[in-house]
Write a protein that holds these residues in place. Sequence first.
Motif: not given
Length: 125
Positions: A33-34, A49-51, A72-74
Amino acid sequence: VQLQASGGGLVQAGGSLRLSCGASGRIVRIDHMGWYRQPSGKQRELVATVDHSGITNYADSVRGRFSVSRDVAKNTVDLQMDSLTPEDSAVYFCNVRGMGWYEGDYLYTSSSDTWGQGTQVTVSS
């Protein structure tokens, strides 16, 4: 799956803005996401970005001033932008690359890009 971004606006040079983006749908996994941006008359470019494991990647022009974070959960990603300059003015796009999601009983996967609608950031001098 849809991406909804928010948080753009007008700010003076040296100021800060925070962009947020959420992915909706029956998502089971997102790889990256990024944020990307497209200055007026120019091509779209990477911002940050962040994986899935939290590893980040920044454009040289924003490193040390911007910070990308992810829940990550949301299925959300934020971009904290500090020490903004007029050169940061652009339409900012939320991006997802690589994900799996359910539609009905079927699991789909894709390695392609999904884009949000874009949010304008304008930095005045």
